[in-house]
Design a protein around this motif. Sequence first.
Motif, PDB file in Angstrom:
ATOM      1  N   SER A  17      41.392  33.698  54.208  1.00 51.20           N
ATOM      2  CA  SER A  17      41.444  32.809  52.947  1.00 51.20           C
ATOM      3  C   SER A  17      42.591  33.230  51.968  1.00 51.20           C
ATOM      4  N   PRO A  18      42.927  32.287  51.039  1.00 52.97           N
ATOM      5  CA  PRO A  18      44.078  32.548  50.501  1.00 52.97           C
ATOM      6  C   PRO A  18      43.941  33.255  49.283  1.00 52.97           C
ATOM      7  N   PHE A  19      43.233  34.286  49.021  1.00 58.68           N
ATOM      8  CA  PHE A  19      42.896  35.173  48.025  1.00 58.68           C
ATOM      9  C   PHE A  19      43.830  36.384  48.041  1.00 58.68           C
ATOM     10  N   GLY A  20      44.351  36.757  46.789  1.00 60.65           N
ATOM     11  CA  GLY A  20      45.522  37.972  46.822  1.00 60.65           C
ATOM     12  C   GLY A  20      45.189  38.667  45.644  1.00 60.65           C
ATOM     13  N   ASN A  21      46.460  39.198  45.310  1.00 63.29           N
ATOM     14  CA  ASN A  21      46.286  40.298  44.418  1.00 63.29           C
ATOM     15  C   ASN A  21      45.546  40.093  43.157  1.00 63.29           C
ATOM     16  N   ALA A  22      45.904  39.019  42.679  1.00 66.52           N
ATOM     17  CA  ALA A  22      45.383  38.579  41.120  1.00 66.52           C
ATOM     18  C   ALA A  22      43.876  38.636  41.228  1.00 66.52           C
ATOM     19  N   ALA A  23      43.182  38.128  42.303  1.00 66.21           N
ATOM     20  CA  ALA A  23      41.939  38.166  42.482  1.00 66.21           C
ATOM     21  C   ALA A  23      41.368  39.864  42.637  1.00 66.21           C
ATOM     22  N   LEU A  24      42.055  40.346  43.493  1.00 65.76           N
ATOM     23  CA  LEU A  24      41.711  41.813  43.733  1.00 65.76           C
ATOM     24  C   LEU A  24      41.686  42.730  42.584  1.00 65.76           C
ATOM     25  N   LEU A  25      42.688  42.376  41.836  1.00 62.67           N
ATOM     26  CA  LEU A  25      42.982  43.338  40.589  1.00 62.67           C
ATOM     27  C   LEU A  25      42.491  43.066  39.446  1.00 62.67           C
ATOM     28  N   ALA A  26      41.955  41.692  39.272  1.00 63.40           N
ATOM     29  CA  ALA A  26      41.174  41.263  37.868  1.00 63.40           C
ATOM     30  C   ALA A  26      40.454  42.183  37.158  1.00 63.40           C
ATOM     31  N   ASP A  27      39.328  42.690  38.059  1.00 59.08           N
ATOM     32  CA  ASP A  27      38.419  43.330  37.265  1.00 59.08           C
ATOM     33  C   ASP A  27      37.988  44.746  38.064  1.00 59.08           C
ATOM     34  N   VAL A  28      38.767  45.669  38.097  1.00 56.04           N
ATOM     35  CA  VAL A  28      38.743  46.799  39.235  1.00 56.04           C
ATOM     36  C   VAL A  28      37.270  47.519  38.826  1.00 56.04           C
ATOM     37  N   ASP A  29      36.688  47.400  37.684  1.00 56.81           N
ATOM     38  CA  ASP A  29      35.370  48.226  37.443  1.00 56.81           C
ATOM     39  C   ASP A  29      34.244  47.123  38.243  1.00 56.81           C
ATOM     40  N   LYS A  30      34.452  46.056  38.506  1.00 56.18           N
ATOM     41  CA  LYS A  30      33.389  45.167  39.185  1.00 56.18           C
ATOM     42  C   LYS A  30      33.249  46.174  40.575  1.00 56.18           C
ATOM     43  N   TYR A  31      34.042  46.688  41.221  1.00 55.75           N
ATOM     44  CA  TYR A  31      33.777  47.445  42.452  1.00 55.75           C
ATOM     45  C   TYR A  31      32.930  48.470  42.295  1.00 55.75           C
ATOM     46  N   ARG A  32      32.705  49.119  41.131  1.00 54.50           N
ATOM     47  CA  ARG A  32      31.643  50.169  40.634  1.00 54.50           C
ATOM     48  C   ARG A  32      30.357  49.780  41.289  1.00 54.50           C
ATOM     49  N   THR A  33      30.110  48.331  40.933  1.00 55.03           N
ATOM     50  CA  THR A  33      28.549  47.926  41.194  1.00 55.03           C
ATOM     51  C   THR A  33      28.548  47.238  42.642  1.00 55.03           C
ATOM     52  N   MET A  34      29.614  47.243  43.248  1.00 57.11           N
ATOM     53  CA  MET A  34      29.667  46.993  44.796  1.00 57.11           C
ATOM     54  C   MET A  34      29.564  47.990  45.695  1.00 57.11           C
ATOM     55  N   ARG A  35      28.935  47.638  47.023  1.00 58.96           N
ATOM     56  CA  ARG A  35      29.140  48.784  47.999  1.00 58.96           C
ATOM     57  C   ARG A  35      30.451  48.615  48.703  1.00 58.96           C
ATOM     58  N   SER A  36      31.030  47.442  48.903  1.00 64.58           N
ATOM     59  CA  SER A  36      32.103  47.388  49.625  1.00 64.58           C
ATOM     60  C   SER A  36      32.880  46.037  49.464  1.00 64.58           C
ATOM     61  N   LEU A  37      34.012  45.989  49.802  1.00 64.13           N
ATOM     62  CA  LEU A  37      34.687  44.455  49.879  1.00 64.13           C
ATOM     63  C   LEU A  37      35.602  44.719  51.089  1.00 64.13           C
TER      64      LEU A  37
END
Lengths: 191, 578
Positions: free
Chosen positions: B488-508
């Motif tokens: 799917s065409p998702f890139g760095n902008a999406a990946l880096l937009a909210d780094v703290d979000k990954y604190r609330t997630m198990r994995s991506l």
Amino acid sequence: MENVGVCDEFVNLKATELRLGLPGTEDGGEEERQKVSCCKSNKRAFPETEKDIESTGKTKPASPPKAQIVGWPPVRSYRKNNIQTKKNESEGQGMYVKVSMDGAPYLRKIDLTVYKQYPELMKSLENMFKFSVGEYCERERYKGSEFVPTYEDKDGDWMLVGDVPWEMFVSSCKRLRIMKGSEAKGLGCGV
Amino acid sequence: MNYFPDEVIEHIFDFISSHKDRNSISLVSKSWHKIERCSRKRVFIGNCYAINPERLIQRFPSLRSLTLKGKPHFADFNLVPHEWGGFVHPWIVALAKARVGLEELRLKRMVVSDESLELLSRSFSSFKSLVLVSCEGFTTDGLASVAANCRHLRELDLQENEIDDHRGQWLNCFPESSTALTSLNFSCLKGETNLAALERLVARSPNLESLKVNRAVPLDALTRLMSCAPQLVDLGVGSYENEPDQESFMKLMAAIKKCTELRSLSGFSEVAPLCLTAFYPICQNLTSLNLSYAAEIQGNHLIRFIQFCKRLQRLWILDSIGDKGLEVVASTCKELQELRVFPSDLHDEEDNDTAVTEIGLVAISAGCPKLHSILYFCKQMTNAALITVAKNCPNFIRFRLCILEPNKPDHTTSQSLDEGFGAIVQACKGLRRLSVSGLLTDKVFLYIGMYAEQLEMLSIAFAGDTDKGMLYVLNGCKKMRKLEIRDSPFGNAALLADVDKYRTMRSLWMSSCEVTLGGCKRLARNAPWLNVEIINENENNDVMERNEEDEREKVDRLYLYRTVVGARKDAPPCVTIL
């Protein structure tokens, strides 16, 4: 959510801008109308498709080839393997394929697994249909005969019997056809 | 401040078994944290690399039951290299060393060795239950040690593992004194089974409730097994491609009739139609039926069977049942809660008219009001159907739809399926798991972000147009835990937009997307509490040594997860942890 306060080669800030409108409205629409390919690298088997959500009438996206995409459909390997063995075994412990010969009134079926190599297979076919294929050689293929044995492979293409290694042939052959006469000339002789 | 003595609080905590609740309790106060952790018996670790065994044992010294998950979900589809990791051995070593009184071990997608099983069997004298799901790396020799040494073994449940079958005598290794078995599942073993040993084992296990045999157990053996275990609740049978003769059939039917407690039936990797009819007497009692491995059986036989199964709550079936078959299910199985329809034609070789379509799905949604969980593989779908399904079944917790051809639009309107999935997420307020497929634009992710408030797991493949799609999801789904995306065409902008979000997630997980090495490196720098793993196709270890230009290079596979123990030390060469 805070925007990353950087706009550089890695991060396109405009792409992170979320407006209240749905995609495809006002100037959000221009981006949408660009042809987007999610698979630019040639590693992937999947071709570009145009996603034009503004289109009226029917769009016909190019139908993808039936090439195998890695990990698709998302079925566990364990399950895939089990269904596979089923399909093979259900052929009655053999790999039965239909054999047709141009001009013959009915087809035959043979079990490819009983043969070890091409010569055995050819002899068996010759006996079955009472014909002769002549000698096979790399350069001139089947010399001295108006009959040419061909097979349909997994991709649906008609191939000359004998070009690929035996094991590869057995695993990809879906049916056999012994071509005769002028049609055969194109394949059989010194291609 | 506690008004009760600690023992009383501990006693109260005993009634609280859910992991989530226990985790919440431990956050109330230091005192509660201590009481909770010292009394906790069952621990669930969703990612074995988020924590290490030493810290686990330190926090929960009274541990009795451990559940561990290893490889990411997409490993099921060959997207993760074989040697990626997820080894259970260090866990068993640490637990043994600390003399933890381990009684139960449940593993999913982990690498287990015979050595691990041997160590396990010798280290925990009260060990009772071993459940391995989609694991690999061991042989029947490992099973033999478990059988021989775990004196109190009650449960040995092997689901869909890759086990090297040495055709040994592992079943013989259960000592004569072993009579405590309640559950035995070896359906995934490929080799011959020592039938005499199996029959003796079953005969001396009066508490056996669940028995799932492998393909190599023939009909007459099955008959004998059922005869000496009429108390069975859960039965998995073998492979019966040949029709039984009259006498065998009568014997089988008689044995089946006696199994009045039977509620769950599975196996049937092949079953001749007549053989299936022998099970008719117990159909009305069945609550769970798995015929999804019976590739050769035709739809009409399946339909006839299911017509008797009026109490079915869970059905796993192949798409050879067809839309007509699903209509029968809809009118028969009013108690149905979970349905899985798997594809029988995996290479799209046959022009299969009997496979299922949107018609079957709509029929099920209309007929089965209790349906909350569905996995549906089909060749085509429409928005109208999905909108109808959403109206009929607002109670979905799990909705997984897989249209076999990637990017396939609504086949009647040629439009994307955004509206259909949008209707699902809007109607199903309790939706926790969603898999989308077909032609999808960013709009579907807008809907998901807006409406899917309880969504915890989302699987995306061949969908979306721009980074906005992924951003809608990351911003909107507050409860997201596992997000997996491919092609799917998702890139760095999406990946880096909210780094703290990954604190609330198990994995991506992101594979074949637009993220680049540079983007991943920046993420790793900004989030040291994440392991950012790059998995390369080629076993190239010199990713870090390439020059700056390669920062623009797209990353083939990215797997990131939060962890409190930093980068793992057991990564293979094809994995780079940034």
